[in-house]
Design an enzyme around this catalytic site. Structure first.
Site, PDB file in Angstrom:
ATOM      1  N   ASP A  28       0.934  -1.241  -0.377  1.00  0.00           N
ATOM      2  CA  ASP A  28       0.330   0.142   0.066  1.00  0.00           C
ATOM      3  C   ASP A  28       0.961   1.175  -0.307  1.00  0.00           C
ATOM      4  OD1 ASP A  28      -1.746  -2.070   0.694  1.00  0.00           O
ATOM      5  OD2 ASP A  28      -2.575  -1.235   2.395  1.00  0.00           O
ATOM      6  N   ASP A 150     -15.338  -3.633  -1.201  1.00  0.00           N
ATOM      7  CA  ASP A 150     -14.746  -3.841  -0.121  1.00  0.00           C
ATOM      8  C   ASP A 150     -16.490  -3.245   0.733  1.00  0.00           C
ATOM      9  OD1 ASP A 150     -12.036  -3.054  -1.055  1.00  0.00           O
ATOM     10  OD2 ASP A 150     -12.365  -1.240  -0.882  1.00  0.00           O
TER      11      ASP A 150
END
Length: 262
Positions: A28, A150
């Site tokens: 990330d 998500d």
């Protein structure tokens, strides 16, 4: 794949997997650095060094065959170009296929990221908000766009997990499948588990896998080798592994060997 779930710790296996569980080590990026968030909270960030390329090369050296990248700046609507140099370097220096999500909301982003060599793009918020556009993009780039779904309490979260919609995650998966046959995969993340080192939401994964025939990538909460083993037994096609690798809770070679992805 088939399965039955009677509770958070009761998953019954009805089939044996044949193919390996593809492992995608995660990197990330925020402000060009490798970081991890807890439950998607930008105020609960841990920075792991200055150069994400070092981690990319480390995962490759340890046996990784592919990488999952997330642009956290673009995901929350900040500068979409802030991490592109780092992404291009990762792709160039590792030579590995890279899947990337975060801020992929229009044709310009798709063109720019494919131009620097990203193999597969993950579209999150825009898949919910602009499903016709997403389906058309999947048809224009067959097998190169995945839906990033998500979920917070079963509902789709958007805009870098800052907002929660009223759409059930399973309903979105079914709707997208009805619009196009060319979705590469669903990357399914339970936000409550992400970065918390508490194990995946196996029940949620089973429910999502039973709702659609789109290949499923399990994301969020993979913490132990037992987690990897259970995902393998469930027949999951792929899994993203993040914080557990950075914290040393599990070692990548062990994960790859257990997943038969070495």
């Amino acid at each position: 794949m088939s399965g039955r779930s009677d509770g958070p710790n009761a998953i019954h296996i009805d089939s044996k997997r044949v193919n390996p569980l593809e492992i995608w080590p995660a990197i990330d990026l925020r402000h060009g650095k490798p970081v991890r968030l807890r439950q998607g909270d930008y105020d609960r960030q841990t920075v792991f060094g200055d150069d994400p390329v070092e981690f990319a090369l480390r995962w490759k050296e340890l046996g990784a065959r592919r990488l999952h990248l997330v642009d956290l700046d673009a995901a929350r609507g900040d500068d979409p170009t802030a991490n592109r140099d780092a992404v291009a370097r990762i792709i160039r220096e590792t030579g590995l296929p890279c899947q990337m999500g975060g801020g992929v909301r229009d044709d310009q982003a798709i063109d720019a990221l494919m131009a620097i060599g990203v193999s597969r793009l993950v579209v999150g918020s825009a898949a919910l908000k602009k499903p016709d556009w997403f389906a058309d993009a999947c048809d224009r780039f067959p097998g190169r766009l995945a839906a990033g779904i998500d979920a917070r309490d079963g509902m789709v979260a958007t805009d870098g997990w800052l907002e929660t919609s009223s759409t059930p995650a399973i309903d979105l998966a079914k709707d997208l499948r009805g619009r196009t046959a060319n979705i590469a995969a669903i990357i399914y993340t339970d936000i409550a588990r992400d970065g918390m080192m508490q194990g995946p939401n196996f029940d949620g994964l089973v429910a999502m896998a039973e709702a659609t025939d789109i290949p499923l990538v399990a994301s969020g909460g993979v913490t132990t080798l037992d987690d990897v083993s259970r995902l393998t037994e469930l027949g999951m096609p792929a899994a993203i592994v993040g914080r557990a690798l950075y914290d040393g809770a599990i070692e990548l070679p062990d994960v790859l060997r257990l997943a038969k992805d070495d």
